[in-house]
Design an enzyme around this catalytic site. Structure first.
Site, short mmCIF file in Angstrom:
data_model
loop_
_atom_site.label_atom_id
_atom_site.label_comp_id
_atom_site.label_asym_id
_atom_site.label_seq_id
_atom_site.Cartn_x
_atom_site.Cartn_y
_atom_site.Cartn_z
N ASN A 25 0.84 -1.22 0.00
CA ASN A 25 0.00 0.00 0.00
C ASN A 25 0.86 1.25 0.00
O ASN A 25 0.54 2.23 -0.68
CB ASN A 25 -0.96 0.00 1.20
CG ASN A 25 -2.19 -0.84 0.93
OD1 ASN A 25 -3.07 -0.43 0.18
ND2 ASN A 25 -2.24 -2.03 1.51
N ASP A 47 -10.31 -0.34 13.94
CA ASP A 47 -11.04 -0.41 12.66
C ASP A 47 -12.48 0.09 12.78
O ASP A 47 -13.38 -0.43 12.11
CB ASP A 47 -11.01 -1.84 12.09
CG ASP A 47 -9.59 -2.36 11.91
OD1 ASP A 47 -8.72 -1.56 11.51
OD2 ASP A 47 -9.35 -3.56 12.14
N ASP A 64 -10.16 6.33 14.60
CA ASP A 64 -10.54 6.86 15.92
C ASP A 64 -9.86 5.99 16.98
O ASP A 64 -8.91 5.28 16.67
CB ASP A 64 -12.07 6.93 16.06
CG ASP A 64 -12.72 5.55 16.00
OD1 ASP A 64 -11.99 4.54 16.05
OD2 ASP A 64 -13.96 5.49 15.91
N GLU A 65 -10.37 6.03 18.20
CA GLU A 65 -9.64 5.33 19.27
C GLU A 65 -9.95 3.84 19.33
O GLU A 65 -9.37 3.12 20.13
CB GLU A 65 -9.89 6.03 20.61
CG GLU A 65 -9.18 7.38 20.64
CD GLU A 65 -9.41 8.17 21.91
OE1 GLU A 65 -9.60 7.54 22.96
OE2 GLU A 65 -9.41 9.41 21.83
N GLY A 66 -10.85 3.36 18.49
CA GLY A 66 -11.14 1.92 18.45
C GLY A 66 -10.28 1.21 17.41
O GLY A 66 -9.44 1.83 16.75
N HIS A 103 -8.14 -1.26 5.46
CA HIS A 103 -8.44 -2.56 6.10
C HIS A 103 -9.02 -3.51 5.05
O HIS A 103 -9.88 -3.10 4.26
CB HIS A 103 -9.42 -2.35 7.25
CG HIS A 103 -9.69 -3.60 8.00
ND1 HIS A 103 -8.80 -4.15 8.90
CD2 HIS A 103 -10.76 -4.47 7.97
CE1 HIS A 103 -9.29 -5.27 9.39
NE2 HIS A 103 -10.47 -5.49 8.84
#
Ligand code: GRF
Length: 203
Positions: free
Chosen positions: A16, A147, A143-145, A111
């Site tokens: 990528n 995926d 974000d903080e999660g 992803h």
């Protein structure tokens, strides 16, 4: 206009990253890779960056006491290159709140699934085991999660009856290589805005 400066974080093969480097090599493309960072010394991504004359640096997690300290080292390495967008490209570490807040809304990831299906590791294996007919790729804001951030672009690919994890991953990867530079271009052109979970793409 000055091109958008990118930091790319990668842990492995770096295909990528290569797609991004190739896009940035086109004069009309509105972004340039300013620095590539890796948490793995032998990541092929570092060699790909060097081959393009892009600064490439291994930042060793073992040199830092904990994840927060490591994240701060990454922040410093990125800020030294004054970048406008951080691109995760096969970066195999979860970035903590300090990092995510520092670059809020300016971190992307790719992803290999149609999120929110199959987050985390081995997404292609998860898709095969589940028996889905359509798999795919997602580029999203981070974000903080894990995926979980707002989705920018997605593309589906068919799952064939005789697919292996490798054959499906290869079909998905072709879409990743197309979507990631496209998402960067949209960001660089100021055409993305986020409202809650939804990303608006302006024509
Ligand atoms: C890709 O499948 C990407 O979606 C996932 O990790 C893989 C990285 O591949 N996050 P590469 O290093 O870019 O070739």
């Amino acid at each position: 206009m000055n091109p958008l400066r990118l930091a790319v974080l990668a842990s492995g093969r770096g295909s990528n990253l290569q797609a991004i480097l190739d896009a940035c090599a086109r004069p009309e493309f509105p972004a340039r890779v300013a620095v590539v960072l890796s948490d793995r010394e032998r990541a092929h991504a570092l060699a790909r960056a060097s081959a393009h004359g892009v600064p490439a640096r291994f930042v060793n997690p073992k040199d830092f006491a904990d994840r927060a300290a490591y994240d701060l080292a990454l922040v410093a390495a990125i800020e030294a290159h004054v970048v406008g967008l951080v691109c995760l490209a096969g970066f195999m570490r979860v970035l903590g709140p300090t990092f995510v807040r520092r670059f809020g809304g300016r971190i992307m990831n790719v992803h290999p699934s149609l999120l929110p299906a199959f987050p985390g590791l081995a997404a292609q294996r998860q898709a095969l085991d589940y028996g889905v007919r359509v798999a795919g790729a997602t580029v999203h804001f981070v974000d903080e999660g894990v995926d979980t951030g707002p989705i920018i672009l997605q593309a589906g690919v068919p799952v064939q009856p005789d697919d292996t994890e490798e054959s499906l991953a290869a079909r998905i990867l072709r879409e990743e290589h197309r979507l990631y530079p496209e998402a960067i271009r949209l960001f660089a052109e100021g055409r993305l805005s986020v409202a809650g979970r939804r990303v608006e793409v302006r024509p």
